[in-house]
Design a protein around this motif. Sequence first.
Motif, PDB file in Angstrom:
ATOM      1  N   GLY A  86       6.265   6.269  14.375  1.00  0.00           N
ATOM      2  CA  GLY A  86       5.246   5.414  14.960  1.00  0.00           C
ATOM      3  C   GLY A  86       4.623   4.495  13.929  1.00  0.00           C
ATOM      4  O   GLY A  86       4.397   3.303  14.184  1.00  0.00           O
ATOM      5  N   LEU A  87       4.352   5.027  12.743  1.00  0.00           N
ATOM      6  CA  LEU A  87       3.778   4.211  11.669  1.00  0.00           C
ATOM      7  C   LEU A  87       4.750   3.119  11.232  1.00  0.00           C
ATOM      8  O   LEU A  87       4.339   1.975  10.978  1.00  0.00           O
ATOM      9  N   TYR A  88       6.026   3.460  11.169  1.00  0.00           N
ATOM     10  CA  TYR A  88       7.040   2.464  10.799  1.00  0.00           C
ATOM     11  C   TYR A  88       7.056   1.315  11.804  1.00  0.00           C
ATOM     12  O   TYR A  88       7.000   0.136  11.417  1.00  0.00           O
ATOM     13  N   PHE A  89       7.131   1.628  13.098  1.00  0.00           N
ATOM     14  CA  PHE A  89       7.141   0.583  14.123  1.00  0.00           C
ATOM     15  C   PHE A  89       5.856  -0.236  14.090  1.00  0.00           C
ATOM     16  O   PHE A  89       5.878  -1.463  14.217  1.00  0.00           O
ATOM     17  N   ALA A  90       4.725   0.453  13.933  1.00  0.00           N
ATOM     18  CA  ALA A  90       3.430  -0.219  14.007  1.00  0.00           C
ATOM     19  C   ALA A  90       3.185  -1.171  12.850  1.00  0.00           C
ATOM     20  O   ALA A  90       2.456  -2.161  12.996  1.00  0.00           O
ATOM     21  N   THR A  91       3.791  -0.888  11.703  1.00  0.00           N
ATOM     22  CA  THR A  91       3.525  -1.708  10.521  1.00  0.00           C
ATOM     23  C   THR A  91       4.656  -2.671  10.178  1.00  0.00           C
ATOM     24  O   THR A  91       4.451  -3.607   9.406  1.00  0.00           O
ATOM     25  N   GLU A  92       5.831  -2.462  10.766  1.00  0.00           N
ATOM     26  CA  GLU A  92       6.981  -3.302  10.413  1.00  0.00           C
ATOM     27  C   GLU A  92       7.349  -4.321  11.485  1.00  0.00           C
ATOM     28  O   GLU A  92       8.039  -5.294  11.194  1.00  0.00           O
ATOM     29  N   TYR A  93       6.892  -4.113  12.730  1.00  0.00           N
ATOM     30  CA  TYR A  93       7.290  -5.001  13.822  1.00  0.00           C
ATOM     31  C   TYR A  93       6.064  -5.562  14.536  1.00  0.00           C
ATOM     32  O   TYR A  93       5.012  -4.910  14.586  1.00  0.00           O
ATOM     33  N   PRO A  94       6.200  -6.760  15.108  1.00  0.00           N
ATOM     34  CA  PRO A  94       5.070  -7.346  15.849  1.00  0.00           C
ATOM     35  C   PRO A  94       4.786  -6.549  17.119  1.00  0.00           C
ATOM     36  O   PRO A  94       5.706  -6.189  17.857  1.00  0.00           O
ATOM     37  N   LEU A  95       3.510  -6.274  17.366  1.00  0.00           N
ATOM     38  CA  LEU A  95       3.086  -5.546  18.558  1.00  0.00           C
ATOM     39  C   LEU A  95       1.855  -6.211  19.159  1.00  0.00           C
ATOM     40  O   LEU A  95       1.086  -6.858  18.449  1.00  0.00           O
ATOM     41  N   ASP A  96       1.683  -5.996  20.466  1.00  0.00           N
ATOM     42  CA  ASP A  96       0.456  -6.441  21.126  1.00  0.00           C
ATOM     43  C   ASP A  96      -0.513  -5.293  21.341  1.00  0.00           C
ATOM     44  O   ASP A  96      -1.720  -5.507  21.406  1.00  0.00           O
ATOM     45  N   MET A  97       0.005  -4.071  21.457  1.00  0.00           N
ATOM     46  CA  MET A  97      -0.855  -2.890  21.509  1.00  0.00           C
ATOM     47  C   MET A  97      -0.013  -1.633  21.331  1.00  0.00           C
ATOM     48  O   MET A  97       1.225  -1.696  21.367  1.00  0.00           O
ATOM     49  N   ALA A  98      -0.696  -0.495  21.132  1.00  0.00           N
ATOM     50  CA  ALA A  98      -0.009   0.791  20.993  1.00  0.00           C
ATOM     51  C   ALA A  98      -0.693   1.836  21.853  1.00  0.00           C
ATOM     52  O   ALA A  98      -1.916   1.820  22.026  1.00  0.00           O
ATOM     53  N   ILE A  99       0.126   2.744  22.395  1.00  0.00           N
ATOM     54  CA  ILE A  99      -0.361   3.918  23.117  1.00  0.00           C
ATOM     55  C   ILE A  99       0.055   5.124  22.277  1.00  0.00           C
ATOM     56  O   ILE A  99       1.250   5.333  22.040  1.00  0.00           O
ATOM     57  N   ILE A 100      -0.917   5.895  21.800  1.00  0.00           N
ATOM     58  CA  ILE A 100      -0.634   6.939  20.819  1.00  0.00           C
ATOM     59  C   ILE A 100      -1.176   8.288  21.289  1.00  0.00           C
ATOM     60  O   ILE A 100      -2.365   8.410  21.604  1.00  0.00           O
ATOM     61  N   ASP A 101      -0.296   9.281  21.324  1.00  0.00           N
ATOM     62  CA  ASP A 101      -0.707  10.658  21.616  1.00  0.00           C
ATOM     63  C   ASP A 101      -1.323  11.269  20.356  1.00  0.00           C
ATOM     64  O   ASP A 101      -0.851  11.009  19.240  1.00  0.00           O
ATOM     65  N   ILE A 102      -2.357  12.060  20.513  1.00  0.00           N
ATOM     66  CA  ILE A 102      -2.997  12.671  19.347  1.00  0.00           C
ATOM     67  C   ILE A 102      -2.135  13.768  18.746  1.00  0.00           C
ATOM     68  O   ILE A 102      -1.978  13.869  17.531  1.00  0.00           O
ATOM     69  N   GLY A 103      -1.524  14.617  19.592  1.00  0.00           N
ATOM     70  CA  GLY A 103      -0.782  15.779  19.094  1.00  0.00           C
ATOM     71  C   GLY A 103       0.649  15.455  18.756  1.00  0.00           C
ATOM     72  O   GLY A 103       1.571  15.894  19.447  1.00  0.00           O
ATOM     73  N   LEU A 104       0.874  14.711  17.670  1.00  0.00           N
ATOM     74  CA  LEU A 104       2.212  14.294  17.273  1.00  0.00           C
ATOM     75  C   LEU A 104       2.746  15.134  16.110  1.00  0.00           C
ATOM     76  O   LEU A 104       1.968  15.578  15.262  1.00  0.00           O
TER      77      LEU A 104
END
Length: 224
Positions: A36-54
Amino acid sequence: MKVLIVEDEAAIQEQLKKALNKEGYAVDQAFDGEDGLYFATEYPLDMAIIDIGLPKLNGLDLISKIREADHSFPILILTARSRWQEKVDGLSRGADDYLVKPFQIEELLARVNALLRRSSGFATPIISRGPIELNSNNKQIRMHGEELELTAYEYKVLEYLMMNPDKVVSKTELTEHLYEQDHDKDSNVLEVFVRRLRKKLDPDGQLSPIETLRGRGYRINPNL
């Protein structure tokens, strides 16, 4: 618009992806916090939906690292925990909203829509520029009050331009936000969508609703 889902439960991932795709969103997926961190920091995004218990990196730490990397896109937390302290912790780390599992998919879609439009500076789902009116709730477009029939990708192009008013959007940026990561991103196809969209919005060629700035990209005409 592109949404990242970071969720380790495959059934929930599939449910969310199907629902978001049906509403016209491009979706990237990660099943643990490190991906998730890789996608969030390496690719353009408009928003993220993140589960806490990962696994590997929990959702709260993931949110902190995204914000530390200076990414400001909205984040919606999914949590099976109902204690108010954990919700507050998520919001204090940089999340914008939360949903407690189990949730109704309609509520999630409404929150996604609201977060995206607010992040673009719009308080209501009706976005207008001159005679163009876009309703982000029902994906309806009106021109001079008359409803237009657009294809899904024509709508996506117009929505992204309308939600980024006065900004020149490059072809690269537009394709990155319209397509999922493994999709073949052909700029020639994008040009076809823009050309068809122009004809539908302005069949008489009087308004030039979408401008091309040579070598830079597209924008909604600021003089509409």
